[in-house]
Design an enzyme around this catalytic site. Structure first.
Site, mmCIF file in Angstrom:
data_model
loop_
_atom_site.group_PDB
_atom_site.id
_atom_site.type_symbol
_atom_site.label_atom_id
_atom_site.label_comp_id
_atom_site.label_asym_id
_atom_site.label_seq_id
_atom_site.Cartn_x
_atom_site.Cartn_y
_atom_site.Cartn_z
ATOM 1 N N ASP A 257 -19.993 14.587 37.601
ATOM 2 C CA ASP A 257 -20.556 14.116 36.320
ATOM 3 C C ASP A 257 -22.045 13.831 36.516
ATOM 4 O O ASP A 257 -22.426 13.027 37.364
ATOM 5 C CB ASP A 257 -19.798 12.849 35.899
ATOM 6 N N ASP B 208 -21.636 17.874 30.627
ATOM 7 C CA ASP B 208 -22.171 17.509 31.951
ATOM 8 C C ASP B 208 -21.117 17.119 32.970
ATOM 9 O O ASP B 208 -21.438 16.549 33.996
ATOM 10 C CB ASP B 208 -23.205 16.379 31.815
ATOM 11 N N GLU B 209 -19.852 17.409 32.682
ATOM 12 C CA GLU B 209 -18.831 17.011 33.672
ATOM 13 C C GLU B 209 -17.715 18.036 33.774
ATOM 14 O O GLU B 209 -17.377 18.710 32.798
ATOM 15 C CB GLU B 209 -18.255 15.633 33.356
HETATM 16 P P1 TTP Z 1 -22.014 10.921 29.878
HETATM 17 O O1 TTP Z 1 -21.710 11.700 31.115
HETATM 18 O O2 TTP Z 1 -20.938 10.028 29.331
HETATM 19 O O3 TTP Z 1 -23.272 9.989 30.114
HETATM 20 P P2 TTP Z 1 -24.586 10.283 30.936
HETATM 21 O O4 TTP Z 1 -24.520 11.544 31.687
HETATM 22 O O5 TTP Z 1 -25.751 10.133 30.016
HETATM 23 O O6 TTP Z 1 -24.633 9.044 31.918
HETATM 24 P P3 TTP Z 1 -23.701 8.766 33.200
HETATM 25 O O7 TTP Z 1 -24.636 8.726 34.357
HETATM 26 O O8 TTP Z 1 -23.079 7.442 32.927
HETATM 27 O O9 TTP Z 1 -22.700 9.871 33.287
HETATM 28 O O10 TTP Z 1 -22.424 11.905 28.737
HETATM 29 C C1 TTP Z 1 -23.161 13.101 28.967
HETATM 30 C C2 TTP Z 1 -24.148 13.324 27.850
HETATM 31 O O11 TTP Z 1 -23.460 13.399 26.616
HETATM 32 C C3 TTP Z 1 -25.146 12.208 27.698
HETATM 33 O O12 TTP Z 1 -26.274 12.364 28.541
HETATM 34 C C4 TTP Z 1 -25.487 12.268 26.246
HETATM 35 C C5 TTP Z 1 -24.233 12.798 25.584
HETATM 36 N N1 TTP Z 1 -23.490 11.691 24.938
HETATM 37 C C6 TTP Z 1 -23.720 11.450 23.585
HETATM 38 O O13 TTP Z 1 -24.498 12.158 22.942
HETATM 39 N N2 TTP Z 1 -23.070 10.406 23.000
HETATM 40 C C7 TTP Z 1 -22.212 9.587 23.680
HETATM 41 O O14 TTP Z 1 -21.651 8.632 23.099
HETATM 42 C C8 TTP Z 1 -21.990 9.853 25.079
HETATM 43 C C9 TTP Z 1 -21.060 8.969 25.863
HETATM 44 C C10 TTP Z 1 -22.646 10.914 25.653
HETATM 45 MG MG MG Z 2 -22.831 12.055 32.857
#
Ligand code: TTP
Ligand code: MG
Length: 395
Positions: free
Chosen positions: A9, A107-108
């Protein structure tokens, strides 16, 4: 054989991409979301850089609140095109380590690395290689969890963010997670967590120490699911499917342009078999079928049909493609390329067959053929691709 599942992720994905693309944003509180309008904006935060998170800003928060918490933050509107571009790079890196990659979001992904040891080394070595390759190619960091099943791997990737790497030794899954907050459990939504908190549950151990019957009594099916997750039990496969893929298609360019209907229909058979096998393998059902015809002069037409129900069997896909072909083919022209694609997906673990209510006279025919699909799928898995339906042999 014990499975090796990685969950990868990206860290603060959208914000990290922006920080990379604009050096002025590096090490600054960057907040991706709608225009904060000096605290009067009405949208929400997509994500925030780790610097902004220190101010209490997080995904899903009203942008007006984020502005109040971090008035000096750098607020940026999402640039999805750019994030998708980087996402593709990351997924292609995942795919160089294993063919079994299941995208969960932009992203995961889960990466099944069972059997990759000889090629890439121990699970930790594989994870380090993935991290390095991602960093080398994008200058972004990723956090990875490694475990024998999906839910533990997913929990683990969260534990040491950003740039984390966490591995759970075999057999220690339950102990590894028992002191974590129940919100870490995959499948525990906001509402469920609220209910569980009200019932006095706070740590994962509070769930795993109950019996499955007690959890089922409290929360029904979801209670049973959470009990299994809390006890480190998760048999779900990594399914080779990109959750963002909106279609599955196969096409073929003829060695020599042709107007031989018999030959073209033969290839429609083959393509229908391939796409239907792919969706069945990934437990996908599709509603819309399209064929693409490219003529010798590169003129290209596509024609689609949408079924009343979701389907995944070869026969209905093939019959409809043939029909679309015969209805639309201008046989005064030669064909250069033919393609078949499926869209409009539904996902299900159930091996069911929904029949078109208006097509009941075909029912037994379809059921028989669906059984043949599954028998052939199994045989192909066991014995390779030499086994086929008669209709796919020479035309
Ligand atoms: P995530 O992987 O949940 O968050 P992240 O990558 O920003 O941070 P982390 O290091 O905690 O993993 O989500 C991936 C992308 O998806 C995030 O960068 C932006 C988008 N996203 C939204 O647009 N709205 C949301 O509510 C979430 C959770 C994510
Ligand atoms: Mg992420």
């Amino acid at each position: 054989m014990k499975r090796i599942i990685l969950h990868a992720d990206m860290d603060a994905f959208f914000a990290a991409v922006e920080q990379n693309d604009n050096p002025l944003y590096k090490n600054k509180p960057v907040i991706i979301g709608s225009d904060p309008k000096m605290g009067k904006g009405r949208g929400v935060v997509s994500t925030a850089s780790y610097e902004a998170r220190k101010f209490g800003v997080h995904s899903g928060m009203p942008i007006s609140t984020a502005f109040k918490k971090c008035p000096n933050g750098i607020f940026i509107k999402p640039n999805m095109k750019r994030y998708v571009q980087i996402s593709k790079v990351i997924f292609s890196i995942f795919n160089t380590f294993s063919p079994l990659v299941e995208g969960l979001s932009i992203d995961e992904a889960f990466i099944d690395c069972t059997g990759c040891k000889a090629l890439f080394g121990s699970p930790t070595e594989i994870a380090l290689k993935i991290k390095k390759k991602i960093y080398d190619e994008t200058k972004l960091t990723v956090s990875i969890g490694i475990a024998g099943n999906k839910s533990i791997a997913k929990i683990l990737s969260e534990l040491q963010k950003p740039d984390g790497l966490t591995i759970c030794p075999e057999g220690e899954e339950k102990d590894f997670i028992k002191n974590l907050d129940i919100s870490y459990l995959w499948g525990a939504g906001k509402k469920t967590i609220e209910i569980l908190n009200q019932m006095g549950f706070s740590k994962i151990d509070d769930i795993s120490s109950k019996t499955i019957q007690e959890m089922s009594h409290l929360l029904g099916k979801n209670g049973e699911h959470l009990w299994k997750m809390a006890n480190g039990i998760d048999d779900r496969r990594v399914v080779e499917y990109d959750s963002q893929a909106k279609s599955i298609s196969k096409e073929i360019t003829f060695d020599v342009d042709t107007s031989d209907t018999k030959q073209i229909k033969h290839f429609i058979n083959i393509l229908s078999d391939k796409v239907s096998r792919k969706i069945r393998k990934n437990k996908i059902f599709a509603k819309t079928i399209s064929i693409k015809l490219r003529y010798q002069n590169f003129e290209t037409i596509t024609r689609s049909y949408t079924f009343m129900n979701f389907i995944n069997d070869y026969i209905r896909i093939r019959d409809k493609c043939e029909e679309l072909f015969l209805q639309n083919y201008d046989n005064s022209k030669k064909i250069r390329l033919i393609g078949v694609s499926l869209t409009n997906f539904s996902f299900s673990d159930k091996e069911y067959n929904q029949l078109d209510l208006f097509d009941m006279n075909q029912s037994s025919y379809i059921i028989n053929n669906s059984s043949i699909d599954h028998i052939l799928d199994d045989m192909k898995t066991k014995y390779g691709c030499k086994i086929n339906r008669g209709s796919l042999l020479k035309f």
